[in-house]
Write an enzyme that holds these catalytic residues in place. Structure first.
Site, short mmCIF file in Angstrom:
data_model
loop_
_atom_site.label_atom_id
_atom_site.label_comp_id
_atom_site.label_asym_id
_atom_site.label_seq_id
_atom_site.Cartn_x
_atom_site.Cartn_y
_atom_site.Cartn_z
N GLU A 282 7.59 6.92 -6.08
CA GLU A 282 8.99 6.58 -5.85
C GLU A 282 9.38 6.80 -4.40
O GLU A 282 10.04 5.96 -3.79
CB GLU A 282 9.89 7.41 -6.78
CG GLU A 282 11.37 7.17 -6.59
CD GLU A 282 11.82 5.77 -6.96
OE1 GLU A 282 12.91 5.38 -6.50
OE2 GLU A 282 11.13 5.05 -7.71
N GLY B 92 1.22 12.31 5.66
CA GLY B 92 1.38 11.17 4.75
C GLY B 92 0.07 10.81 4.08
O GLY B 92 0.02 10.59 2.87
N TYR C 113 0.07 2.03 5.47
CA TYR C 113 -0.47 1.77 4.13
C TYR C 113 -1.66 0.82 4.18
O TYR C 113 -2.66 1.02 3.50
CB TYR C 113 0.62 1.20 3.22
CG TYR C 113 1.78 2.13 2.97
CD1 TYR C 113 1.60 3.50 2.84
CD2 TYR C 113 3.06 1.62 2.88
CE1 TYR C 113 2.68 4.34 2.61
CE2 TYR C 113 4.15 2.46 2.65
CZ TYR C 113 3.95 3.82 2.52
OH TYR C 113 5.01 4.65 2.30
#
Length: 159
Positions: free
Chosen positions: A83, A97, A131
């Site tokens: 989320e 991260g 990402y």
């Protein structure tokens, strides 16, 4: 560097969520209170889970991942839906991260979950680059839809 959140972490998680909302230019949309978070994360039937990224020198939280289980009818197993992932600006580039996502991927592998999914705002080029560097790929054949506020109330009440 990464640890599972505890009930004592609710205030810092709440603060990090507010910081994320500011970063995403939507502070008015982050309305969850600390008691709601406490119940969602640590209540009788938790609906979500959280991990904190902690600065190794100071021991202070510098980021978090908040996630919940989803289910793939095609694969027949659970997955994780991330989320929120947020690392404070001063700690970015320090591996926090990546470490948070590594922990969630480890949980997936350990538990036999076959997907780790999340959404990213189209304008957030730094996050998209991060990402994709990890091997994540956009699922651009799908469009996210959402019902909230008046539309959700109207549909839910049969109007």
């Amino acid at each position: 560097m990464i640890r599972t959140a505890t009930p004592a972490d609710v205030p810092v998680i709440h603060t990090l969520i507010r910081e994320l909302a500011e970063y995403e230019k939507a502070p008015e949309e982050a309305r969850a209170g600390q008691e709601q978070l406490r119940e969602a994360l640590f209540g009788e039937r938790p609906a979500a889970f959280a991990h904190l990224a902690v600065d190794e020198d100071s021991g202070e939280p510098v980021g978090f991942a908040l996630w919940f289980l989803n289910f793939s009818t095609w694969r027949g197993v659970h997955g994780i839906y991330l989320e929120d992932l947020y690392v404070r600006p001063g700690a970015r580039g320090g591996g926090h991260g990546r470490a948070l996502l590594t922990e969630l991927a480890r949980i997936c592998v350990e538990r036999g979950y076959e997907r780790l999914e999340w959404s990213v705002l189209n304008w957030n080029r730094p996050a998209i680059g991060f990402y994709e560097a990890l091997g994540a790929r956009p699922q651009d054949e799908w469009t996210v839809y959402r019902l909230t506020d008046e539309a959700l109330t109207a549909l839910g009440s049969g109007r």
